[in-house]
Design a protein around this motif. Structure first.
Motif, PDB file in Angstrom:
ATOM      1  N   THR A  44       0.819  -1.213   0.000  1.00 15.88           N
ATOM      2  CA  THR A  44       0.000   0.000   0.000  1.00 15.88           C
ATOM      3  C   THR A  44       0.853   1.265   0.000  1.00 15.88           C
ATOM      4  O   THR A  44       2.025   1.244   0.373  1.00 15.88           O
ATOM      5  N   HIS A  45       0.247   2.343  -0.435  1.00 17.20           N
ATOM      6  CA  HIS A  45       0.863   3.673  -0.380  1.00 17.20           C
ATOM      7  C   HIS A  45      -0.144   4.616   0.249  1.00 17.20           C
ATOM      8  O   HIS A  45      -1.314   4.623  -0.117  1.00 17.20           O
ATOM      9  N   ASP A  56       1.098  -5.058   5.504  1.00 17.58           N
ATOM     10  CA  ASP A  56       1.866  -4.510   4.388  1.00 17.58           C
ATOM     11  C   ASP A  56       3.314  -4.985   4.384  1.00 17.58           C
ATOM     12  O   ASP A  56       4.240  -4.196   4.296  1.00 17.58           O
ATOM     13  N   THR A  82      -5.483  10.324  -0.928  1.00 14.54           N
ATOM     14  CA  THR A  82      -5.400   9.352  -2.015  1.00 14.54           C
ATOM     15  C   THR A  82      -4.518   8.210  -1.540  1.00 14.54           C
ATOM     16  O   THR A  82      -3.316   8.390  -1.334  1.00 14.54           O
ATOM     17  N   HIS A  83      -5.116   7.050  -1.347  1.00 13.71           N
ATOM     18  CA  HIS A  83      -4.382   5.869  -0.900  1.00 13.71           C
ATOM     19  C   HIS A  83      -4.564   4.791  -1.956  1.00 13.71           C
ATOM     20  O   HIS A  83      -5.647   4.608  -2.477  1.00 13.71           O
ATOM     21  N   TRP A  84      -3.498   4.096  -2.278  1.00 17.53           N
ATOM     22  CA  TRP A  84      -3.607   3.083  -3.316  1.00 17.53           C
ATOM     23  C   TRP A  84      -2.767   1.867  -2.972  1.00 17.53           C
ATOM     24  O   TRP A  84      -1.962   1.894  -2.056  1.00 17.53           O
ATOM     25  N   TYR A  85      -3.005   0.800  -3.686  1.00 15.03           N
ATOM     26  CA  TYR A  85      -2.259  -0.440  -3.484  1.00 15.03           C
ATOM     27  C   TYR A  85      -1.904  -1.050  -4.825  1.00 15.03           C
ATOM     28  O   TYR A  85      -2.517  -0.758  -5.852  1.00 15.03           O
ATOM     29  N   HIS A  86      -0.875  -1.871  -4.807  1.00 18.26           N
ATOM     30  CA  HIS A  86      -0.469  -2.633  -6.005  1.00 18.26           C
ATOM     31  C   HIS A  86       0.199  -3.898  -5.550  1.00 18.26           C
ATOM     32  O   HIS A  86       0.528  -4.064  -4.389  1.00 18.26           O
TER      33      HIS A  86
END
Length: 86
Positions: A44-45, A56, A82-86
């Motif tokens: 995650t970011h 994580d 804004t939180h995102w994952y990859h």
């Protein structure tokens, strides 16, 4: 709490890499070749979450054909953004 369940449907990892005896906490590069290319992970970011499994952790590896669950406890007072994952 955010729970994410992933099933890895990628094909098998290279047989040569599987024979190296590498463990999940060891490097993925051996003899100049990348191993475990069809293994995956979730990262995650922007979320302030624990870096230990099942959260994580960069060292968690989900191999082909396996299913894994990631758990991210997110407090009610977590900052928006804004939180995102990859």
């Amino acid at each position: 709490t955010w729970k994410l369940r992933i099933h890895n449907e990628l094909g098998p990892n290279s047989l040569d890499c599987n024979q190296t005896g590498l463990l999940p906490d060891q490097p993925v590069v051996t003899n100049g070749s990348y191993c475990f290319l069809n293994s995956t992970n979730i990262h995650t970011h922007g979320l302030h979450v624990n870096g230990l499994p099942p959260g994580d952790s960069l060292f968690t590896r989900l191999g082909p054909g396996n299913t894994g669950e990631w758990i991210f406890p997110i407090p009610a007072n977590h900052a928006g953004g804004t939180h995102w994952y990859h």
